[in-house]
Design a protein around this motif. Structure first.
Motif, PDB file in Angstrom:
ATOM      1  N   ILE A  31       0.832  -1.205   0.000  1.00 37.51           N
ATOM      2  CA  ILE A  31       0.000   0.000   0.000  1.00 37.51           C
ATOM      3  C   ILE A  31       0.866   1.253   0.000  1.00 37.51           C
ATOM      4  CG2 ILE A  31      -1.649   1.309   1.415  1.00 37.51           C
ATOM      5  CD1 ILE A  31      -2.863  -1.431   2.200  1.00 37.51           C
ATOM      6  N   ILE A  32       1.934   1.257   0.794  1.00 38.71           N
ATOM      7  CA  ILE A  32       2.828   2.415   0.839  1.00 38.71           C
ATOM      8  C   ILE A  32       3.494   2.636  -0.514  1.00 38.71           C
ATOM      9  CG2 ILE A  32       4.994   3.254   1.835  1.00 38.71           C
ATOM     10  CD1 ILE A  32       4.046   1.933   4.484  1.00 38.71           C
ATOM     11  N   ILE A  33       3.935   1.558  -1.150  1.00 38.37           N
ATOM     12  CA  ILE A  33       4.554   1.683  -2.477  1.00 38.37           C
ATOM     13  C   ILE A  33       3.537   2.203  -3.496  1.00 38.37           C
ATOM     14  CG2 ILE A  33       5.510   0.334  -4.394  1.00 38.37           C
ATOM     15  CD1 ILE A  33       6.878  -1.403  -2.223  1.00 38.37           C
ATOM     16  N   PHE A  34       2.310   1.707  -3.428  1.00 39.08           N
ATOM     17  CA  PHE A  34       1.268   2.158  -4.347  1.00 39.08           C
ATOM     18  C   PHE A  34       1.006   3.653  -4.188  1.00 39.08           C
ATOM     19  CE2 PHE A  34      -3.264   3.102  -4.970  1.00 39.08           C
ATOM     20  CZ  PHE A  34      -3.340   2.891  -6.337  1.00 39.08           C
ATOM     21  N   PHE A  35       0.852   4.118  -2.948  1.00 40.26           N
ATOM     22  CA  PHE A  35       0.582   5.537  -2.741  1.00 40.26           C
ATOM     23  C   PHE A  35       1.806   6.388  -3.071  1.00 40.26           C
ATOM     24  CE2 PHE A  35      -3.080   4.098  -0.142  1.00 40.26           C
ATOM     25  CZ  PHE A  35      -4.054   4.818  -0.816  1.00 40.26           C
ATOM     26  N   GLY A  36       3.000   5.859  -2.854  1.00 37.77           N
ATOM     27  CA  GLY A  36       4.206   6.583  -3.265  1.00 37.77           C
ATOM     28  C   GLY A  36       4.269   6.753  -4.769  1.00 37.77           C
ATOM     29  N   PHE A  37       3.921   5.723  -5.504  1.00 36.66           N
ATOM     30  CA  PHE A  37       3.894   5.792  -6.966  1.00 36.66           C
ATOM     31  C   PHE A  37       2.826   6.774  -7.439  1.00 36.66           C
ATOM     32  CE2 PHE A  37       2.449   4.073 -11.102  1.00 36.66           C
ATOM     33  CZ  PHE A  37       3.619   4.279 -11.806  1.00 36.66           C
ATOM     34  N   LEU A  38       1.667   6.740  -6.787  1.00 38.90           N
ATOM     35  CA  LEU A  38       0.588   7.670  -7.131  1.00 38.90           C
ATOM     36  C   LEU A  38       1.009   9.110  -6.859  1.00 38.90           C
ATOM     37  CD1 LEU A  38      -2.326   7.421  -8.156  1.00 38.90           C
ATOM     38  CD2 LEU A  38      -3.061   7.477  -5.780  1.00 38.90           C
ATOM     39  N   TRP A  39       1.656   9.352  -5.750  1.00 38.52           N
ATOM     40  CA  TRP A  39       2.155  10.693  -5.412  1.00 38.52           C
ATOM     41  C   TRP A  39       3.174  11.153  -6.456  1.00 38.52           C
ATOM     42  CZ3 TRP A  39       7.083  12.414  -4.205  1.00 38.52           C
ATOM     43  CH2 TRP A  39       7.168  13.700  -3.696  1.00 38.52           C
ATOM     44  N   PHE A  40       4.069  10.257  -6.859  1.00 39.97           N
ATOM     45  CA  PHE A  40       5.053  10.586  -7.900  1.00 39.97           C
ATOM     46  C   PHE A  40       4.361  10.982  -9.197  1.00 39.97           C
ATOM     47  CE2 PHE A  40       7.477   9.079 -11.582  1.00 39.97           C
ATOM     48  CZ  PHE A  40       8.604   9.890 -11.472  1.00 39.97           C
ATOM     49  N   LEU A  41       3.356  10.218  -9.595  1.00 41.53           N
ATOM     50  CA  LEU A  41       2.630  10.552 -10.826  1.00 41.53           C
ATOM     51  C   LEU A  41       1.973  11.923 -10.729  1.00 41.53           C
ATOM     52  CD1 LEU A  41       0.829   7.220 -11.799  1.00 41.53           C
ATOM     53  CD2 LEU A  41       2.742   8.299 -12.962  1.00 41.53           C
ATOM     54  N   LEU A  42       1.319  12.186  -9.602  1.00 40.86           N
ATOM     55  CA  LEU A  42       0.592  13.445  -9.461  1.00 40.86           C
ATOM     56  C   LEU A  42       1.528  14.643  -9.392  1.00 40.86           C
ATOM     57  CD1 LEU A  42      -2.190  12.377  -6.947  1.00 40.86           C
ATOM     58  CD2 LEU A  42      -2.461  12.933  -9.360  1.00 40.86           C
ATOM     59  N   ASN A  43       2.696  14.487  -8.812  1.00 45.24           N
ATOM     60  CA  ASN A  43       3.585  15.630  -8.620  1.00 45.24           C
ATOM     61  C   ASN A  43       4.580  15.846  -9.758  1.00 45.24           C
ATOM     62  OD1 ASN A  43       2.877  16.868  -6.085  1.00 45.24           O
ATOM     63  ND2 ASN A  43       3.400  14.891  -5.201  1.00 45.24           N
ATOM     64  N   TYR A  44       4.954  14.804 -10.466  1.00 45.03           N
ATOM     65  CA  TYR A  44       6.004  14.950 -11.474  1.00 45.03           C
ATOM     66  C   TYR A  44       5.562  14.633 -12.896  1.00 45.03           C
ATOM     67  CZ  TYR A  44       9.222  15.485  -7.608  1.00 45.03           C
ATOM     68  OH  TYR A  44       9.851  15.948  -6.504  1.00 45.03           O
ATOM     69  N   VAL A  45       4.701  13.653 -13.072  1.00 50.74           N
ATOM     70  CA  VAL A  45       4.359  13.238 -14.439  1.00 50.74           C
ATOM     71  C   VAL A  45       3.206  14.059 -14.989  1.00 50.74           C
ATOM     72  CG1 VAL A  45       3.619  11.306 -15.874  1.00 50.74           C
ATOM     73  CG2 VAL A  45       5.270  10.931 -14.040  1.00 50.74           C
ATOM     74  N   PHE A  46       2.096  14.181 -14.241  1.00 53.72           N
ATOM     75  CA  PHE A  46       0.947  14.921 -14.751  1.00 53.72           C
ATOM     76  C   PHE A  46       1.242  16.393 -15.010  1.00 53.72           C
ATOM     77  CE2 PHE A  46      -1.942  11.511 -12.812  1.00 53.72           C
ATOM     78  CZ  PHE A  46      -2.074  10.873 -14.022  1.00 53.72           C
ATOM     79  N   PRO A  47       2.037  17.097 -14.194  1.00 52.63           N
ATOM     80  CA  PRO A  47       2.343  18.510 -14.522  1.00 52.63           C
ATOM     81  C   PRO A  47       3.120  18.669 -15.833  1.00 52.63           C
ATOM     82  CG  PRO A  47       2.734  18.120 -12.212  1.00 52.63           C
ATOM     83  CD  PRO A  47       2.469  16.795 -12.837  1.00 52.63           C
ATOM     84  N   MET A  48       3.759  17.642 -16.335  1.00 52.43           N
ATOM     85  CA  MET A  48       4.499  17.753 -17.594  1.00 52.43           C
ATOM     86  C   MET A  48       3.563  17.959 -18.792  1.00 52.43           C
ATOM     87  SD  MET A  48       7.151  14.659 -17.085  1.00 52.43           S
ATOM     88  CE  MET A  48       8.827  15.074 -17.476  1.00 52.43           C
ATOM     89  N   PHE A  49       2.303  17.584 -18.655  1.00 48.06           N
ATOM     90  CA  PHE A  49       1.350  17.691 -19.766  1.00 48.06           C
ATOM     91  C   PHE A  49       0.658  19.036 -19.817  1.00 48.06           C
ATOM     92  CE2 PHE A  49       1.546  13.059 -18.940  1.00 48.06           C
ATOM     93  CZ  PHE A  49       2.057  12.676 -20.167  1.00 48.06           C
ATOM     94  N   ASN A  50       0.940  19.918 -18.897  1.00 46.15           N
ATOM     95  CA  ASN A  50       0.318  21.248 -18.896  1.00 46.15           C
ATOM     96  C   ASN A  50       1.048  22.194 -19.794  1.00 46.15           C
ATOM     97  OD1 ASN A  50      -1.749  20.560 -17.243  1.00 46.15           O
ATOM     98  ND2 ASN A  50      -0.690  21.167 -15.376  1.00 46.15           N
TER      99      ASN A  50
END
Length: 50
Positions: A31-50
């Protein structure tokens, strides 16, 4: 003369606390790894598409 012996079999069902703890730690780590991966996506990957 034949002797018959009666054998008494007792079975006790025990919960293995160390196994329960290890399983809990394993799934908590998933669960911790899953939420860490989700946090990484939200903070680093999704802002790249703006």
């Amino acid at each position: 003369m034949e002797e018959k012996k009666q054998i008494e079999v007792k079975s006790e069902e025990k919960t293995d606390n160390s196994l329960v703890g290890a399983t809990f730690i394993k799934y908590a780590a998933y669960i911790i790894i899953f939420f860490g991966f989700l946090w990484f996506l939200l903070n680093y990957v999704f802002p790249m598409f703006n």
